[in-house]
Design a protein around this motif. Structure first.
Motif, PDB file in Angstrom:
ATOM      1  N   THR A  18      -1.189  19.306  24.608  1.00 51.17           N
ATOM      2  CA  THR A  18      -1.888  18.485  25.592  1.00 51.17           C
ATOM      3  C   THR A  18      -3.308  18.179  25.115  1.00 51.17           C
ATOM      4  OG1 THR A  18      -2.505  20.459  26.859  1.00 51.17           O
ATOM      5  CG2 THR A  18      -0.545  19.259  27.587  1.00 51.17           C
ATOM      6  N   TYR A  19      -3.907  19.116  24.386  1.00 47.21           N
ATOM      7  CA  TYR A  19      -5.243  18.861  23.822  1.00 47.21           C
ATOM      8  C   TYR A  19      -5.194  17.684  22.853  1.00 47.21           C
ATOM      9  CZ  TYR A  19      -9.465  19.297  21.077  1.00 47.21           C
ATOM     10  OH  TYR A  19     -10.637  19.017  20.426  1.00 47.21           O
ATOM     11  N   GLN A  20      -4.227  17.697  21.961  1.00 44.97           N
ATOM     12  CA  GLN A  20      -4.085  16.597  20.997  1.00 44.97           C
ATOM     13  C   GLN A  20      -3.792  15.282  21.721  1.00 44.97           C
ATOM     14  OE1 GLN A  20      -0.981  18.596  18.805  1.00 44.97           O
ATOM     15  NE2 GLN A  20      -2.289  18.694  16.987  1.00 44.97           N
ATOM     16  N   LEU A  21      -3.002  15.357  22.764  1.00 41.50           N
ATOM     17  CA  LEU A  21      -2.675  14.160  23.536  1.00 41.50           C
ATOM     18  C   LEU A  21      -3.923  13.582  24.180  1.00 41.50           C
ATOM     19  CD1 LEU A  21      -0.067  12.612  24.213  1.00 41.50           C
ATOM     20  CD2 LEU A  21       0.004  13.877  26.345  1.00 41.50           C
ATOM     21  N   ARG A  22      -4.752  14.449  24.735  1.00 40.37           N
ATOM     22  CA  ARG A  22      -5.999  13.972  25.337  1.00 40.37           C
ATOM     23  C   ARG A  22      -6.894  13.338  24.286  1.00 40.37           C
ATOM     24  NH1 ARG A  22      -6.247  19.254  27.718  1.00 40.37           N
ATOM     25  NH2 ARG A  22      -8.163  19.559  26.561  1.00 40.37           N
ATOM     26  N   GLU A  23      -6.992  13.953  23.130  1.00 34.54           N
ATOM     27  CA  GLU A  23      -7.836  13.423  22.070  1.00 34.54           C
ATOM     28  C   GLU A  23      -7.258  12.134  21.480  1.00 34.54           C
ATOM     29  OE1 GLU A  23     -10.886  14.633  21.011  1.00 34.54           O
ATOM     30  OE2 GLU A  23     -10.666  15.833  22.825  1.00 34.54           O
ATOM     31  N   CYS A  25      -5.016   9.994  22.864  1.00 36.36           N
ATOM     32  CA  CYS A  25      -4.809   8.906  23.831  1.00 36.36           C
ATOM     33  C   CYS A  25      -6.026   8.611  24.685  1.00 36.36           C
ATOM     34  CB  CYS A  25      -3.677   9.260  24.794  1.00 36.36           C
ATOM     35  SG  CYS A  25      -2.093   9.473  24.067  1.00 36.36           S
ATOM     36  N   GLY A  26      -6.952   9.543  24.750  1.00 37.37           N
ATOM     37  CA  GLY A  26      -8.065   9.365  25.670  1.00 37.37           C
ATOM     38  C   GLY A  26      -7.659   9.611  27.106  1.00 37.37           C
ATOM     39  N   ILE A  27      -6.650  10.459  27.300  1.00 35.00           N
ATOM     40  CA  ILE A  27      -6.173  10.805  28.637  1.00 35.00           C
ATOM     41  C   ILE A  27      -6.924  12.045  29.096  1.00 35.00           C
ATOM     42  CG2 ILE A  27      -4.175  11.627  29.934  1.00 35.00           C
ATOM     43  CD1 ILE A  27      -2.446   9.903  28.134  1.00 35.00           C
ATOM     44  N   ASP A  28      -7.436  12.003  30.315  1.00 29.62           N
ATOM     45  CA  ASP A  28      -8.219  13.147  30.790  1.00 29.62           C
ATOM     46  C   ASP A  28      -7.319  14.257  31.334  1.00 29.62           C
ATOM     47  OD1 ASP A  28      -7.492  12.383  33.379  1.00 29.62           O
ATOM     48  OD2 ASP A  28      -9.401  11.420  33.786  1.00 29.62           O
ATOM     49  N   SER A  29      -7.906  15.418  31.546  1.00 23.31           N
ATOM     50  CA  SER A  29      -7.145  16.587  32.000  1.00 23.31           C
ATOM     51  C   SER A  29      -6.560  16.381  33.394  1.00 23.31           C
ATOM     52  CB  SER A  29      -8.007  17.845  31.957  1.00 23.31           C
ATOM     53  OG  SER A  29      -9.155  17.682  32.747  1.00 23.31           O
ATOM     54  N   GLN A  30      -7.216  15.595  34.222  1.00 19.44           N
ATOM     55  CA  GLN A  30      -6.695  15.294  35.561  1.00 19.44           C
ATOM     56  C   GLN A  30      -5.380  14.520  35.467  1.00 19.44           C
ATOM     57  OE1 GLN A  30      -7.830  16.589  38.196  1.00 19.44           O
ATOM     58  NE2 GLN A  30      -6.728  15.512  39.772  1.00 19.44           N
ATOM     59  N   THR A  31      -5.283  13.604  34.525  1.00 16.25           N
ATOM     60  CA  THR A  31      -4.044  12.843  34.333  1.00 16.25           C
ATOM     61  C   THR A  31      -2.937  13.756  33.811  1.00 16.25           C
ATOM     62  OG1 THR A  31      -5.283  10.817  33.938  1.00 16.25           O
ATOM     63  CG2 THR A  31      -3.007  10.862  33.149  1.00 16.25           C
ATOM     64  N   ILE A  32      -3.281  14.671  32.915  1.00 11.97           N
ATOM     65  CA  ILE A  32      -2.298  15.646  32.432  1.00 11.97           C
ATOM     66  C   ILE A  32      -1.763  16.470  33.606  1.00 11.97           C
ATOM     67  CG2 ILE A  32      -1.951  17.702  30.996  1.00 11.97           C
ATOM     68  CD1 ILE A  32      -2.230  15.183  29.309  1.00 11.97           C
ATOM     69  N   ARG A  33      -2.651  16.867  34.508  1.00 17.01           N
ATOM     70  CA  ARG A  33      -2.241  17.620  35.693  1.00 17.01           C
ATOM     71  C   ARG A  33      -1.277  16.803  36.548  1.00 17.01           C
ATOM     72  NH1 ARG A  33      -2.307  17.702  40.647  1.00 17.01           N
ATOM     73  NH2 ARG A  33      -3.704  15.944  40.881  1.00 17.01           N
ATOM     74  N   ARG A  34      -1.599  15.498  36.725  1.00 16.97           N
ATOM     75  CA  ARG A  34      -0.722  14.628  37.525  1.00 16.97           C
ATOM     76  C   ARG A  34       0.646  14.453  36.852  1.00 16.97           C
ATOM     77  NH1 ARG A  34      -5.457  11.596  38.186  1.00 16.97           N
ATOM     78  NH2 ARG A  34      -4.653   9.912  36.907  1.00 16.97           N
ATOM     79  N   LEU A  35       0.659  14.356  35.534  1.00 19.61           N
ATOM     80  CA  LEU A  35       1.930  14.252  34.814  1.00 19.61           C
ATOM     81  C   LEU A  35       2.769  15.513  35.022  1.00 19.61           C
ATOM     82  CD1 LEU A  35       0.602  12.680  31.513  1.00 19.61           C
ATOM     83  CD2 LEU A  35       2.367  11.658  32.978  1.00 19.61           C
ATOM     84  N   ARG A  36       2.138  16.667  34.935  1.00 22.21           N
ATOM     85  CA  ARG A  36       2.854  17.940  35.134  1.00 22.21           C
ATOM     86  C   ARG A  36       3.419  18.038  36.548  1.00 22.21           C
ATOM     87  NH1 ARG A  36       2.894  21.264  31.001  1.00 22.21           N
ATOM     88  NH2 ARG A  36       1.155  21.357  29.555  1.00 22.21           N
ATOM     89  N   ALA A  37       2.712  17.476  37.517  1.00 25.59           N
ATOM     90  CA  ALA A  37       3.141  17.520  38.919  1.00 25.59           C
ATOM     91  C   ALA A  37       4.018  16.332  39.295  1.00 25.59           C
ATOM     92  CB  ALA A  37       1.911  17.571  39.825  1.00 25.59           C
ATOM     93  N   ASN A  38       4.329  15.472  38.333  1.00 25.12           N
ATOM     94  CA  ASN A  38       5.141  14.268  38.574  1.00 25.12           C
ATOM     95  C   ASN A  38       4.527  13.386  39.656  1.00 25.12           C
ATOM     96  OD1 ASN A  38       7.221  14.847  36.658  1.00 25.12           O
ATOM     97  ND2 ASN A  38       7.975  16.385  38.076  1.00 25.12           N
TER      98      ASN A  38
END
Length: 67
Positions: A18-23, A25-38
């Protein structure tokens, strides 16, 4: 409901964290959280994910009417 279970499988197969994905893609941690929660995300985020992972939308997301 749209679920992103396939995203985590693709990331694991490609060895992407997820760290590499954020770096990458420029996706923030809040979006990663939303993806995990569908939860809802923007289509431009889906585009970024597909580009970064060199995949198609159906490789990372699935519609599940039973949920």
């Amino acid at each position: 409901m749209i679920v992103f279970d396939r995203l985590w499988d693709v990331m694991e197969k490609q060895g992407v964290s997820t760290y590499q994905l954020r770096e990458k893609c420029g996706i923030d941690s809040q979006t990663i959280r939303r993806l995990r929660a569908n939860e809802n995300i923007e289509t431009k985020t889906l585009d970024k994910l597909c580009r970064a992972l060199s995949c198609r939308l159906e490789d990372i997301a699935e519609y599940r009417p039973d949920l």
